[in-house]
Write a protein that holds these residues in place. Structure first.
Motif, mmCIF file in Angstrom:
data_model
loop_
_atom_site.group_PDB
_atom_site.id
_atom_site.type_symbol
_atom_site.label_atom_id
_atom_site.label_comp_id
_atom_site.label_asym_id
_atom_site.label_seq_id
_atom_site.Cartn_x
_atom_site.Cartn_y
_atom_site.Cartn_z
ATOM 1 N N GLN A 63 -6.572 11.402 6.978
ATOM 2 C CA GLN A 63 -7.220 10.722 5.864
ATOM 3 C C GLN A 63 -6.263 10.613 4.678
ATOM 4 O O GLN A 63 -5.366 11.421 4.500
ATOM 5 C CB GLN A 63 -8.493 11.469 5.419
ATOM 6 N N LEU A 64 -6.483 9.582 3.861
ATOM 7 C CA LEU A 64 -5.593 9.259 2.745
ATOM 8 C C LEU A 64 -5.374 10.449 1.812
ATOM 9 O O LEU A 64 -4.270 10.658 1.317
ATOM 10 C CB LEU A 64 -6.152 8.055 1.972
ATOM 11 N N TRP A 65 -6.399 11.227 1.554
ATOM 12 C CA TRP A 65 -6.284 12.383 0.674
ATOM 13 C C TRP A 65 -5.217 13.358 1.180
ATOM 14 O O TRP A 65 -4.399 13.862 0.427
ATOM 15 C CB TRP A 65 -7.645 13.068 0.546
ATOM 16 N N PHE A 66 -5.210 13.614 2.495
ATOM 17 C CA PHE A 66 -4.243 14.548 3.072
ATOM 18 C C PHE A 66 -2.833 13.956 3.095
ATOM 19 O O PHE A 66 -1.857 14.668 2.901
ATOM 20 C CB PHE A 66 -4.691 14.979 4.471
ATOM 21 N N VAL A 67 -2.733 12.644 3.319
ATOM 22 C CA VAL A 67 -1.443 11.960 3.242
ATOM 23 C C VAL A 67 -0.878 12.087 1.827
ATOM 24 O O VAL A 67 0.315 12.339 1.636
ATOM 25 C CB VAL A 67 -1.589 10.472 3.655
ATOM 26 N N ASP A 111 9.623 6.375 -3.477
ATOM 27 C CA ASP A 111 8.232 5.987 -3.699
ATOM 28 C C ASP A 111 7.601 5.483 -2.411
ATOM 29 O O ASP A 111 8.277 4.971 -1.529
ATOM 30 C CB ASP A 111 8.169 4.873 -4.750
ATOM 31 N N ASN A 112 6.264 5.601 -2.371
ATOM 32 C CA ASN A 112 5.458 4.992 -1.318
ATOM 33 C C ASN A 112 5.882 5.461 0.070
ATOM 34 O O ASN A 112 6.272 4.671 0.928
ATOM 35 C CB ASN A 112 5.524 3.458 -1.428
ATOM 36 N N ILE A 113 5.771 6.758 0.297
ATOM 37 C CA ILE A 113 6.126 7.343 1.588
ATOM 38 C C ILE A 113 4.852 7.850 2.253
ATOM 39 O O ILE A 113 4.061 8.557 1.628
ATOM 40 C CB ILE A 113 7.133 8.492 1.420
ATOM 41 N N ILE A 114 4.668 7.482 3.495
ATOM 42 C CA ILE A 114 3.519 7.915 4.275
ATOM 43 C C ILE A 114 4.012 8.909 5.317
ATOM 44 O O ILE A 114 4.915 8.603 6.104
ATOM 45 C CB ILE A 114 2.835 6.726 4.984
ATOM 46 N N VAL A 115 3.419 10.104 5.319
ATOM 47 C CA VAL A 115 3.715 11.112 6.329
ATOM 48 C C VAL A 115 2.428 11.329 7.110
ATOM 49 O O VAL A 115 1.441 11.827 6.574
ATOM 50 C CB VAL A 115 4.213 12.432 5.703
ATOM 51 N N GLY A 116 2.432 10.936 8.376
ATOM 52 C CA GLY A 116 1.244 10.994 9.214
ATOM 53 C C GLY A 116 0.836 12.407 9.586
ATOM 54 O O GLY A 116 1.447 13.403 9.176
ATOM 55 N N ALA A 117 -0.203 12.476 10.401
ATOM 56 C CA ALA A 117 -0.744 13.762 10.846
ATOM 57 C C ALA A 117 0.213 14.436 11.827
ATOM 58 O O ALA A 117 0.939 13.772 12.570
ATOM 59 C CB ALA A 117 -2.106 13.548 11.501
ATOM 60 N N ASN A 118 0.200 15.745 11.810
ATOM 61 C CA ASN A 118 0.965 16.580 12.732
ATOM 62 C C ASN A 118 2.472 16.340 12.683
ATOM 63 O O ASN A 118 3.167 16.490 13.687
ATOM 64 C CB ASN A 118 0.453 16.413 14.169
ATOM 65 N N VAL A 119 2.981 15.982 11.517
ATOM 66 C CA VAL A 119 4.426 15.833 11.334
ATOM 67 C C VAL A 119 4.997 17.183 10.926
ATOM 68 O O VAL A 119 4.478 17.834 10.017
ATOM 69 C CB VAL A 119 4.751 14.766 10.266
ATOM 70 N N THR A 120 6.058 17.599 11.605
ATOM 71 C CA THR A 120 6.757 18.838 11.264
ATOM 72 C C THR A 120 8.092 18.460 10.640
ATOM 73 O O THR A 120 8.843 17.666 11.209
ATOM 74 C CB THR A 120 7.006 19.690 12.524
ATOM 75 N N ILE A 121 8.372 19.024 9.458
ATOM 76 C CA ILE A 121 9.661 18.813 8.799
ATOM 77 C C ILE A 121 10.260 20.180 8.498
ATOM 78 O O ILE A 121 9.719 20.938 7.700
ATOM 79 C CB ILE A 121 9.526 17.995 7.502
ATOM 80 N N LYS A 122 11.363 20.495 9.153
ATOM 81 C CA LYS A 122 12.104 21.736 8.908
ATOM 82 C C LYS A 122 13.270 21.420 7.974
ATOM 83 O O LYS A 122 13.872 20.368 8.070
ATOM 84 C CB LYS A 122 12.662 22.296 10.220
ATOM 85 N N GLY A 123 13.585 22.332 7.069
ATOM 86 C CA GLY A 123 14.698 22.133 6.152
ATOM 87 C C GLY A 123 14.438 21.020 5.151
ATOM 88 O O GLY A 123 15.338 20.241 4.835
ATOM 89 N N MET A 124 13.224 20.945 4.643
ATOM 90 C CA MET A 124 12.822 19.861 3.752
ATOM 91 C C MET A 124 13.742 19.737 2.532
ATOM 92 O O MET A 124 13.970 18.636 2.045
ATOM 93 C CB MET A 124 11.369 20.085 3.304
#
Length: 189
Positions: free
Chosen positions: A42-46, A62-75
């Protein structure tokens, strides 16, 4: 797409301030919040994931969408341009630095790596051998198809399309469609 961009730019100032405020929280708490939002699309969690990314990444446009269940290591070693979408179930290991340009789409179930295991020390299992760190650069206007694996130490030039299921193990030239295992040039675009 246009409505999403206009919504983002209407909320740009509150997003900026939210990322500054949330940025003072300890990384362990931010990771906990990220993990709580991971299964939700849902948009709130994005929005929450974007604010966390904006506060922790080396640079976040700007304007970055990260979907569900995305794992980012070393952010903290990740650079992301503007108008980028990272779709569901992607895995990004930026431990060795990953730079993603603007206008990039990374389809679901894709993997971006910036390191690999070595296997020279025969006295140790491979998984305990040192990891070789190498950066990964994805230039502007790139479409990474679903299920693509991109290995570290390479550069993907601008305006490249990588077909679904490809494995990218070498740098890719601009204005080209690639596919296969390993990825090979299919045609110029």
């Amino acid at each position: 797409m246009k409505s999403r961009k206009s919504l983002f730019y209407k909320l740009k100032t509150p997003i900026f301030w939210c990322s500054k405020i949330i940025g003072i929280l300890p990384n362990v708490l931010l990771q906990f919040i990220w993990d709580l939002t991971r299964p939700h699309s849902q948009l709130w969690f994005v929005f929450i994931r974007y604010i966390i990314l904006k506060s922790r990444a080396k640079f976040c446009g700007d304007n970055i969408i990260v979907g569900a269940n995305v794992t980012i290591k070393g952010m903290e070693k990740l650079t992301v341009g503007s108008n980028v979408s990272i779709h569901d179930n992607c895995y990004i290991d930026a431990g060795g630095v990953i730079n993603i340009g603007s206008e990039v789409s990374i389809a679901h179930n894709s993997t971006l790596l910036s390191g690999t295991h070595t296997f020279e020390d025969y006295s140790l299992p491979i998984k305990y051998n040192p990891i070789t760190i190498s950066g990964l650069t994805i230039k502007d206007d790139v479409w990474v198809g679903c299920g693509v694996r991109v290995l570290g130490g390479i550069t993907i030039a601008s305006r490249v399309v990588i077909a679904a299921g490809a494995v990218v193990n070498k740098s890719l030239d601009a204005k080209t469609l690639y596919g296969g295992i390993p990825a090979k040039k299919i045609k110029s675009i």
